[in-house]
Design a protein around this motif. Structure first.
Motif, mmCIF file in Angstrom:
data_model
loop_
_atom_site.group_PDB
_atom_site.id
_atom_site.type_symbol
_atom_site.label_atom_id
_atom_site.label_comp_id
_atom_site.label_asym_id
_atom_site.label_seq_id
_atom_site.Cartn_x
_atom_site.Cartn_y
_atom_site.Cartn_z
ATOM 1 N N THR A 1 0.677 -1.228 -0.076
ATOM 2 C CA THR A 1 0.084 -0.173 -0.065
ATOM 3 C C THR A 1 0.877 1.351 0.038
ATOM 4 O OG1 THR A 1 -1.560 -1.265 1.319
ATOM 5 C CG2 THR A 1 -1.969 0.958 1.417
ATOM 6 N N LEU A 2 1.245 1.746 -1.194
ATOM 7 C CA LEU A 2 2.250 2.843 -1.395
ATOM 8 C C LEU A 2 1.525 4.041 -2.185
ATOM 9 C CD1 LEU A 2 4.966 0.609 -2.599
ATOM 10 C CD2 LEU A 2 4.671 1.481 -0.237
ATOM 11 N N ASN A 3 2.241 5.002 -2.040
ATOM 12 C CA ASN A 3 1.964 6.510 -2.529
ATOM 13 C C ASN A 3 1.484 6.266 -4.043
ATOM 14 O OD1 ASN A 3 1.879 8.118 -0.065
ATOM 15 N ND2 ASN A 3 4.241 7.821 -0.133
ATOM 16 N N HIS B 1 -5.746 4.213 -1.761
ATOM 17 C CA HIS B 1 -5.745 5.386 -0.839
ATOM 18 C C HIS B 1 -4.175 5.904 -0.584
ATOM 19 C CE1 HIS B 1 -5.445 1.874 1.794
ATOM 20 N NE2 HIS B 1 -4.683 2.678 2.454
ATOM 21 N N PHE B 2 -4.177 6.982 -0.069
ATOM 22 C CA PHE B 2 -3.071 7.646 0.313
ATOM 23 C C PHE B 2 -2.401 7.418 1.491
ATOM 24 C CE2 PHE B 2 -1.167 11.084 2.458
ATOM 25 C CZ PHE B 2 -0.199 11.370 1.811
ATOM 26 N N CYS C 1 -9.761 4.153 9.279
ATOM 27 C CA CYS C 1 -10.078 5.378 8.785
ATOM 28 C C CYS C 1 -8.917 5.658 7.547
ATOM 29 C CB CYS C 1 -9.751 6.550 9.759
ATOM 30 S SG CYS C 1 -11.001 6.541 10.993
ATOM 31 N N ILE C 2 -7.946 4.544 7.473
ATOM 32 C CA ILE C 2 -6.867 5.025 6.484
ATOM 33 C C ILE C 2 -7.419 5.043 5.230
ATOM 34 C CG2 ILE C 2 -6.017 2.510 6.171
ATOM 35 C CD1 ILE C 2 -3.347 3.483 6.448
ATOM 36 N N SER C 3 -8.386 4.154 4.785
ATOM 37 C CA SER C 3 -8.854 4.427 3.383
ATOM 38 C C SER C 3 -9.523 5.455 3.318
ATOM 39 C CB SER C 3 -9.922 2.972 3.327
ATOM 40 O OG SER C 3 -11.105 3.362 4.258
ATOM 41 N N VAL C 4 -9.676 6.433 3.907
ATOM 42 C CA VAL C 4 -10.171 7.614 3.435
ATOM 43 C C VAL C 4 -9.176 8.963 3.388
ATOM 44 C CG1 VAL C 4 -12.555 7.284 4.304
ATOM 45 C CG2 VAL C 4 -11.050 8.469 5.763
ATOM 46 N N TYR C 5 -7.971 8.714 3.760
ATOM 47 C CA TYR C 5 -6.753 9.551 3.951
ATOM 48 C C TYR C 5 -6.795 10.187 2.525
ATOM 49 C CZ TYR C 5 -5.742 7.891 8.736
ATOM 50 O OH TYR C 5 -5.696 7.830 10.274
ATOM 51 N N LYS C 6 -6.297 11.353 2.648
ATOM 52 C CA LYS C 6 -6.320 12.148 1.261
ATOM 53 C C LYS C 6 -4.979 12.783 1.134
ATOM 54 C CE LYS C 6 -11.001 13.658 1.216
ATOM 55 N NZ LYS C 6 -12.034 14.624 1.185
#
Length: 631
Positions: free
Chosen positions: A124-126, A131-132, A591-596
């Motif tokens: 799971t990377l930038n 997600h971010f 919540c990590i899936s909604v991080y922007k």
């Protein structure tokens, strides 16, 4: 709360106060009566406050209008004062933790902390997933160990990014001071260790920034001023910095801060307003403004701050990162500017709770001066356990809801997620006298700051101070000994109230701030600003952690309608950092899936799929670069 008698408060004895949800104790909203001032207005106000003729009279009116006379100075209380919130150690029997020895080196403690983390696949990377998320300490260590990149290249990219962000059009003002030669020297040494296959720890080569309130060679410690370092030279690393250096971290400079920590906006008239990476027209929060913004913008995975009144948690929340404030006395305070002795603590700002945990582990050490007959144990949370822990949350509903609609909705949704995923129940409680506690904390931190600087202020030219700092110091210096002692009686009451609440629940949950990041106005850039209404909203939920010496953590849980970050805070029992990290880890996962991604962001690793496949293959073959020591 008590009864008003002849214009003053008569507080009930603690044992008569009902803390249940059905309590008749009323919630008093912050009664802040002060207009926003900046530019010429704040200059005029400062001149009046410093005037011998008008100053005393004006300060008396200000304190009266803001209820300091009624709730503090003239109040009647039976509890004796408590001057230091240093809690005796109790074995909390925390769930899924491991306690470590007190004789370990910082790098050994880091290794044990990393061994408590779940093994990450690194997928799971930038920019390569839905997600971010920001690069973590483990990502840096894995990239270095795989030969994908070197600490020296990261240091060069860091310097280029700081240079770009400091100039128009961005002018982010992340740093007060950084030394390219020193950073490259550290990075070269770290690169050499990795080439030899001998990194000191997982922190080796990882860039970490330090708030300019903490001593770190070769930099002066300014406290956000233009003068303090001339009167108090930095001669050595602070204890916390020394331990990070022993782990091989690259210390990349001193971050910007609100002058003397005397504000919550992060607008510094000497070094620039630290701007929020999610919207550079907005504040980053203070006083650890540069540390939060630098982490949010990807310049480093972790930075150190100092939290005297929410100064780590407020900017962490506004900038969408994690902020961890340990129990008062948990970390040695040697080498930190003595601006507030009984409310301030070194804290950690990080892109993830795992990174905050690793740095917390590195800085932890034996506290030789602790007066308790039983020294606090150092316990690490076993985040790699698959069985969930059972947590009970305390929520003071009226206090919790005293925030913007977006924050209230977002934080309640986060709690719903915790309940649905883990079954954690919320107990509704009443926390009385919150406004009195806010004022008592303000009295305490102001009196301590004024006293700590008194010998310097007698000799200095006030033109060296920012105008907002001049106002703050004028107010701080107006507090009397009687008011200070009454504030410590309030501290005693609140420590007893919170001890009672912690007999019913594991943590207290609140939003981290009452508002999201507000706009930076041009009139504040050269003078600073006085915005006590927004300031009170920002500190609304932070005070207990400082005034009562309690550990607390904030985790990003979403965004308001304009895309600005929102944080949720958990306040724990004394010495319960391991439990707080467990809770924050669970909240982050939901919540990590909604991080922007922020508007201003620098990718110092710039990973690609080929190198990622090489790293994953090495891990499958038994190599785990994130496991710590390799000596």
């Amino acid at each position: 709360m008590g009864l008003f008698k002849a214009g003053s408060m008569v507080y009930k004895p603690v044992k008569e106060v009902d803390l249940s949800r059905e309590s008749s104790e009323f919630y008093l909203h912050a009664n802040v009566k002060a207009p926003r001032m900046a530019g010429i207005l704040v200059k005029i106000f400062a001149w009046f406050l410093e005037s011998r003729i008008f100053g005393t009279f004006l300060l008396y009116i200000l304190k009266g209008n803001n209820l300091i006379h009624k709730l503090i100075r003239d109040a009647e209380l039976e509890e004796p004062p408590v001057y230091n919130p240093l809690h005796p150690f109790e074995d909390l029997k925390e769930q899924d933790v491991t306690c470590i020895g007190s004789d370990l080196t910082p790098s050994e403690q880091v290794k044990l902390a990393v061994d408590c983390l779940p093994v990450s696949s690194g997928k799971t990377l930038n920019g390569s997933d839905l997600h971010f998320r920001r690069w973590t300490i483990s990502d840096y260590s894995r990239a270095y160990s795989c030969g994908e990149i070197t600490p020296l290249v990261v240091a060069e990219r860091f310097l280029a990014a700081v240079g770009e962000s400091s100039k128009p059009p961005l002018q982010m003002s992340f740093f007060i001071n950084y030394d390219a030669e020193d950073i490259l020297r550290q990075a070269t040494a770290s690169t050499h260790r990795y080439k030899q296959g001998l990194p000191i720890s997982v922190l080796d080569g990882v860039p970490i920034a330090i708030k300019d309130e903490i001593d770190c060679k070769p930099y002066p410690t300014t406290g956000g001023t233009k003068w303090l370092h001339k009167r108090r030279p930095c001669t050595d690393d602070a204890h916390c910095v020394e331990r990070l250096r022993l782990c091989g971290a690259i210390l990349v400079g001193k971050t910007n801060m609100h002058e003397l920590g005397a504000g919550t906006s992060g607008i510094n008239p000497h070094y620039g307003a630290t701007r929020n990476p999610y919207d550079p027209s907005r504040i980053s929060g203070g006083s650890s403004s540069g540390s939060a913004a630098a982490v949010a913008a990807g310049l480093c995975p972790v930075a150190l701050g100092v939290d005297g009144g929410g100064s780590v948690r407020i900017p962490a929340s506004l900038c969408g990162v994690v902020g961890l404030k340990p129990t008062f006395g948990r970390l040695p305070h040697t080498g930190v500017l003595p601006l507030n002795w009984t409310v301030g603590m070194v804290g950690i700002l990080a892109g993830s709770i795992e990174d905050a945990f690793i740095v917390y582990a590195a800085m932890n050490g034996e506290l030789q001066l602790h007066p308790s007959p039983t020294l606090p144990k150092i316990c690490f949370p076993l985040l790699n356990k698959t069985t969930p822990i059972n947590i009970k949350l305390a929520k003071s509903v009226e206090w919790f809801n005293d925030c913007s609609d977006d924050i209230r909705t977002c934080c309640n949704n986060a709690l719903d997620k915790l309940y649905k995923r883990h079954g954690w129940k919320t107990v509704e409680v009443t926390i009385p006298e919150i406004e009195a506690m806010r004022l008592a904390h303000y009295l305490t931190i102001g009196s301590e700051c004024s006293t700590s600087l008194s010998s310097h202020l007698q000799k200095m030219n006030f033109a060296e101070l920012g105008w907002d700092a001049r106002v703050a110091l004028a107010v701080y210096g107006a507090f009397s000994g009687k008011e200070y002692i009454k504030a410590q009686q309030i501290r005693n009451r609140q420590m007893q109230f919170h001890k009672n609440i912690f007999s019913q629940a594991d943590v207290i949950v609140t939003p981290t701030t009452g508002v999201t990041a507000y706009s930076i106005l041009n009139d504040a850039l050269k003078t600073g600003e006085l915005d006590y209404v927004n300031g009170a909203a920002l500190v609304r939920y932070s005070i207990a952690g400082n005034f009562l010496g309690l550990p607390a953590v904030t985790v990003p849980v979403g965004y308001d309608k304009t895309g600005l970050p929102i944080g949720l805070q958990f306040i724990g029992r004394p010495w319960s950092e391991a439990t707080l990290i467990h809770i924050a880890f669970a909240m982050q996962a939901l919540c990590i899936s909604v991080y922007k991604k922020p508007e201003v962001f620098y990718d110092l690793l710039q990973k690609n799929e080929v190198h990622q496949e090489i790293c994953e293959a090495k891990e499958l073959n038994g190599t785990r670069p994130t496991s710590g020591l390799n000596v």
